[in-house]
Write a protein that holds these residues in place. Structure first.
Motif, short mmCIF file in Angstrom:
data_model
loop_
_atom_site.label_atom_id
_atom_site.label_comp_id
_atom_site.label_asym_id
_atom_site.label_seq_id
_atom_site.Cartn_x
_atom_site.Cartn_y
_atom_site.Cartn_z
N VAL A 64 0.83 -1.21 -0.04
CA VAL A 64 -0.05 -0.06 0.06
C VAL A 64 0.79 1.29 -0.03
O VAL A 64 1.76 1.17 0.73
CB VAL A 64 -0.84 0.16 1.04
N TYR A 65 0.60 2.05 -0.84
CA TYR A 65 1.30 3.46 -0.77
C TYR A 65 0.27 4.51 -0.65
O TYR A 65 -0.72 4.49 -1.35
CB TYR A 65 2.10 3.51 -1.97
N ASP A 66 0.48 5.58 0.12
CA ASP A 66 -0.23 6.75 0.19
C ASP A 66 0.81 7.73 0.57
O ASP A 66 1.53 7.61 1.31
CB ASP A 66 -1.41 6.52 1.04
N LYS A 67 0.35 9.10 -0.05
CA LYS A 67 1.15 10.33 0.50
C LYS A 67 1.20 10.32 2.13
O LYS A 67 1.96 10.79 2.73
CB LYS A 67 0.71 11.42 -0.09
N ARG A 68 -0.18 9.99 2.81
CA ARG A 68 0.04 9.92 4.17
C ARG A 68 0.62 8.66 4.93
O ARG A 68 -0.30 7.84 4.53
CB ARG A 68 -1.61 10.13 4.57
N TRP A 122 -9.68 13.83 1.93
CA TRP A 122 -8.47 14.33 2.05
C TRP A 122 -8.11 15.67 1.12
O TRP A 122 -8.47 15.68 -0.01
CB TRP A 122 -7.34 13.27 1.52
N GLU A 123 -7.49 16.64 1.75
CA GLU A 123 -7.56 17.96 1.09
C GLU A 123 -8.83 18.49 0.39
O GLU A 123 -8.65 19.40 -0.35
CB GLU A 123 -6.55 17.72 -0.02
N ASN A 124 -9.89 17.99 1.10
CA ASN A 124 -11.25 18.35 0.21
C ASN A 124 -11.13 18.50 -1.11
O ASN A 124 -11.45 18.89 -2.01
CB ASN A 124 -11.66 19.91 0.72
#
Lengths: 336, 330
Positions: free
Chosen positions: A31-35, A159-161
């Motif tokens: 799994v990759y996510d910026k968060r 995320w980030e709206n």
């Protein structure tokens, strides 16, 4: 056993991950996510490893399949990178891309490397929509003359709206009713022209909203006239319905039944509604999200062609963006 | 005072409902019915226990205060002009006229005769619609952004599909009710109409399908499905629905959703039995009350013409393939 790596750890990524985990022929390996914390949480829930970068995940997780569930404008970056990684297949969440050019770029990159690309238009796997197409194809309502769909509910928080930024999400026209536009094209054929009104297309660039609404009229090449209602402005709960009127009958789902309640007020309460995106569920033996991903994995295993092609994903985006343009210009937009 | 009412033609099925409403109304009397089809006048007169007159002139010469015009659409103008000349107040079936010129002539005839003209828009009297309007007026949903409306039905055929009698098919028949509700609700006029219109349901000369998009002068946009798209097997005649989207919420109206569902082995089908309020009775009562008291009628001829002009613009838009502005009628 297909080893699946997922880019993104938002709402739809969680849904896809749980479907792979439940599938005896698949497992989530990365799994990759910026968060990082979101990636770690989703990786933990699915027995996978969280990675600090997408490139590292492609390298270290040794995936067979990459599933791209990041916000729409970045689909193209991840899909094109994945297309060059020698995978068995790629899944991209709907809408396929933020522009037709992006969609074509993804389709071309996957074609060049011979990587099957599946656009996750899950609506085709929702039983009522699949059954409606079967009924239409079987002539249950005769020649179809009109079709109306409605979809939506309260505004999705994420995320980030990013849903609230039309530059990113494309608003309800691209993000939400791409579902219906793909199903309509699948069922009634290509669209000749589009006329639409909506909130987000009229906003200046870089705007951010907390609701959106659009009404789209479609004229199909077959002569069918369609109407699509798209809302992120209804606090009354997520609703989906459609009706198909032909010269020999009418087929509907959640559209005309008498409720005995001729007036309903759904009012906003408080400033912020709940978190995340409403994901409609249809409690049947098979979850439609599971069904769509299982279909793709089965095609990869057998060499069959998936029922949704990159062209389908591209054409749905083309129709949606034509509607967006019409709402901007006030003129009907004729499709090529 | 008893308001004495005559009916000029029962060509339109709604005229039967209005006749029934007059009979049910204390303080009103149905003096008689005239029709260019004498047999139809006599049959209706028998049904409603009233007198069939031999001609429109004869009925207009009788002791009546007001008339209800329930003719084919193209006869609205001549019958209204006759009634105005005879000094009778008029409740005219919708669409008010089949052209802007006819509508203007009707308004002028009533003005110069000093009589009042009301367009039959019973949907304004729906308790659910009244409730919706009060919620909008009260600011419950904040500023209105958009409205999605429908008024679908089964194809009525008969003169409704003879263009020289009706002036148009589904679009002229079913655009005006909901357009009127939108104008009334928004206190705003339609500035632009785009329409996709087809005749693919019946493949005849008349239009049976209309999907309209409207822009209002206050910036609200709306769509309206005015099609005859309910099949014969549909459990009821059709619908009137509105979804009003505001900044702070959504109000939905399904005006005729108060029904029992009947599964009948006698008819072999499913049908809905309405138990909601009879809005025709409320409209006729409001008309009679205003006539009796000499006060302004609650809905005007101008309202009827403005709504009809939107349907004319829809035909023009479909022909041109682009949005068009309706003719300004007021």
């Amino acid at each position: 056993m297909f080893r699946v790596a997922i880019a993104g750890a938002g709402g739809m990524a969680h849904m896809h991950a749980s479907c792979y985990t439940a599938n005896p022929n698949a497992c989530v390996v990365g799994v990759y996510d910026k968060r990082p914390e979101a990636a770690a949480e989703m990786a933990g829930a699915n027995g996978a490893t969280a990675y600090a970068s997408f490139a590292e995940m492609l390298e270290a997780a040794r995936p067979d399949v990459v599933d791209v569930c990041v916000p729409t404008p970045w689909h193209v970056d991840y899909v094109v990178a994945a297309a060059e990684a020698g995978l068995k297949g790629i899944v991209v969440e709907k809408p396929m891309g933020r522009s037709v050019a992006d969609c074509e770029k993804m389709a071309d990159a996957c074609a060049a490397s011979g990587t099957p690309l599946f656009v996750a238009h899950v609506l085709r796997f929702f039983p009522e929509f699949a059954e409606a197409k079967r009924q239409v194809d079987a002539g249950a309502v005769g020649n179809v003359v009109t079709v109306r769909t409605r979809r939506g509910g309260s505004f999705p928080r994420a995320w980030e709206n990013w849903y609230g930024k039309p530059d990113w999400s494309g608003g309800v026209i691209l993000d939400l009713v791409i579902h219906d536009l793909d199903w309509l094209r699948w069922t009634f054929g290509d669209v000749e022209r589009v006329f639409a009104k909506g909130i987000s297309p009229k906003l200046p660039p870089a705007s951010e909203v907390n609701s959106d609404y659009a009404l789209i009229t479609l004229k199909f090449k077959s002569g069918v006239i369609g109407h699509v209602e798209a809302t992120w402005a209804d606090p009354g709960g997520f609703k989906v319905g459609f009706e198909i009127a032909g010269d020999a009958g009418l087929l509907e789902s959640n559209f005309n039944q008498p409720a005995g309640v001729p007036f309903v007020a759904a009012l906003q309460r408080g400033a912020e509604a709940g978190a995340a995106v409403a994901v409609p569920e249809s409690p049947t033996a098979v979850n439609p999200y599971y069904a769509e991903l299982d279909h793709f994995l089965t095609c990869l295993a057998t060499g069959a062609t998936p029922s949704i092609t990159p062209k389908d994903g591209c054409e749905a985006v083309r129709i949606a963006l034509a509607a967006f343009e019409s709402a901007q210009t006030g003129e009907p937009v004729v499709l090529p | 005072m008893t308001v004495k009412i005559g009916i000029l033609s029962v060509a339109h099925m709604h005229a039967y409902s209005y006749a029934s409403a007059v009979n049910a109304l204390p303080g009103a009397e149905l003096v008689g019915i005239a029709d260019h089809d004498q047999a139809r006048a006599e049959s209706a007169a028998k049904t409603f226990a009233t007198r069939a007159f031999g001609s429109y002139e004869e009925l207009l010469a009788a002791d009546i205060d007001a008339v209800i015009v329930g003719s084919e659409n193209v006869r609205h103008r001549p019958l209204t002009e006759m009634a105005a000349a005879a000094g009778k107040h008029i409740l005219c079936e919708k669409p008010l006229a089949t052209s802007v010129a006819d509508g203007r002539a009707m308004l002028a005839a009533c003005k110069s005769a000093g009589v009042q003209l009301m367009t039959a828009f019973p949907c304004r009297f729906s308790p659910a619609m009244v409730r919706l309007k009060s919620a909008v007026d009260n600011g419950d949903i904040g500023k209105v952004i958009a409205v999605r409306g429908t008024n679908r039905g089964r194809c009525p055929f008969d003169w409704f599909t003879q263009l020289d009698q009706s002036g148009g098919g589904a679009v002229i028949d079913h655009t005006v009710h909901v357009t009127d509700l939108m104008r009334w609700l928004l206190k705003s006029e339609v500035t632009e109409v785009y329409a996709e219109i087809s005749n693919r349901m019946f493949q005849q000369e008349f239009d049976d399908t209309g999907f309209l998009t409207l822009e209002f002068d206050n910036g609200v946009f709306a769509t309206l499905d005015s099609s005859w798209s309910r099949p014969k097997s549909f459990p009821t005649w059709g619908d009137v629905t509105l979804s009003v989207v505001g900044e702070k919420g959504v109000l939905t109206l399904d005006m005729f959703s108060q029904n029992l569902v009947l599964y009948s082995d006698k008819t072999g089908g499913v049908s809905w039995s309405p138990w909601g309020t009879n809005i025709d009775e409320l409209m006729v009562a409001a008309f009679a009350k205003a006539v009796a008291s000499g006060s302004p009628l609650p809905i005007t001829g101008e309202d009827g013409l403005a709504a009809a002009a939107v349907s004319f613009a829809a035909y023009a838009s479909a022909k041109a393939g682009k949005p068009v502005a309706p003719e300004v009628v007021l």
